[in-house]
Design an enzyme around this catalytic site. Structure first.
Site: not given
Ligand code: G5P
Ligand code: MG
Length: 245
Positions: A20, A94, A128, A180, A191
């Site tokens: 995302k 979410r 990451r 993180r 998660r």
């Molecule tokens: P967050 O911060 O919203 P998540 O768990 O939804 O966290 P996250 O972990 O931030 O989502 P993302 O943004 O979907 O993941 O993914 P990203 O960071 O872009 O990519 C992940 C990794 O893969 C990176 O290292 C990237 O470089 C790599 N990557 C991407 N594409 C590729 C590819 O094609 N190949 C490879 N090899 N790598 C790739 O929420 C965190 C916490 O905040 C709270 C909760 O506690 C949650 O757990 N929270 C909420 N709680 C309640 N309600 C809500 N609405 C909340 N929002 C946040």
């Molecule tokens: Mg994110």
């Protein structure tokens, strides 16, 4: 969609680690939407040691969702005052309760759903690295920082699993990158489970409203052209150049 519409409101959804943040950065660059990431906002509160940050830290570190009313208040207050701006919400809503809270304030034009297999996600999250103040994300294999910090000393640290030592520097500020606290394998499992239980129903919610668009794949570089083509079709009446929205 009305011909006179000048703002575009989108949500990007997907499991933790589905990309995302990575795709959002590309959307911001190509379409100039304002990016609001709930996770980045919460981490900024933790970093700044605000009352909210101190209260929510353990919840977030353990991979649990924070309460609906807390996050809804935070996001909806950020949306207030930018009614005339096109935006992209990342990480919110979410739960169905959060989606209903958002609906009470405005309609969402499109929901971009990144559908990436959990096995792929687990591999990504262990490598990451993030720049906390900006939310910029890196990956050792996929998009490494321009300045890696892989001196012998750091590699020796890694051997002892001191994962908090910097694995590189942020491309823009030159500040150290960190991992993180919620990216440990056990917390990632939790998660992903929570995502299935609490967030997948939100996909159904938006599907029934006819605004859900799903993009399936294992590589962001292959998914991105489809997202880009979709948004190019969806945002015809809106100035796409940065800064003109
Ligand atoms: P967050 O911060 O919203 P998540 O768990 O939804 O966290 P996250 O972990 O931030 O989502 P993302 O943004 O979907 O993941 O993914 P990203 O960071 O872009 O990519 C992940 C990794 O893969 C990176 O290292 C990237 O470089 C790599 N990557 C991407 N594409 C590729 C590819 O094609 N190949 C490879 N090899 N790598 C790739 O929420 C965190 C916490 O905040 C709270 C909760 O506690 C949650 O757990 N929270 C909420 N709680 C309640 N309600 C809500 N609405 C909340 N929002 C946040
Ligand atoms: Mg994110």
């Amino acid at each position: 969609m009305m011909g006179l519409q000048t703002v575009f409101r989108a949500v990007i959804m997907g499991a933790p680690g589905s990309g995302k943040g990575t795709v959002s950065a590309r959307i911001v660059q190509s379409f100039g939407l304002k990016h609001l990431s709930s996770g980045d906002m919460l981490r900024a509160n933790i970093e700044a040691k605000t009352d909210l940050g101190l209260l929510m830290k353990s919840c977030i570190d353990q991979g649990q969702l924070v309460p609906d009313d807390v996050i809804s208040r935070l996001i909806l207050s950020s949306l207030r005052g930018i009614e005339r701006t096109s935006w992209l919400l990342d990480g919110f809503p979410r739960t169905v309760a959060q989606a209903e809270a958002l609906d009470a304030v405005c309609d969402v034009d499109s929901v971009i759903n990144l559908d990436v297999p959990f096995l792929t996600i687990r591999e990504r999250l262990t490598s990451r690295w993030v720049h906390l103040p900006s939310g910029r994300v890196y990956n050792v294999d996929f998009n490494p920082p321009k300045k890696p910090l892989c001196s012998d000393v750091v590699c020796a640290y890694r051997a002892y699993s001191l994962v908090s030592c910097a694995q590189g520097l942020d491309d823009v500020t030159g500040e150290p990158l960190v991992q993180r606290d919620d990216d440990s394998p056990e917390t990632v499992s939790r998660r992903l489970k929570d995502y299935e239980r609490q967030t997948q129903p939100v996909l159904e919610y938006y599907r029934s409203k006819g605004v859900l668009e799903t993009f399936t794949g294992t590589e962001t570089n292959k998914i991105w052209p489809h997202v880009q083509a979709f948004l190019t079709r969806k945002i015809p009446g809106i100035q796409q150049a940065m800064g003109k929205a």
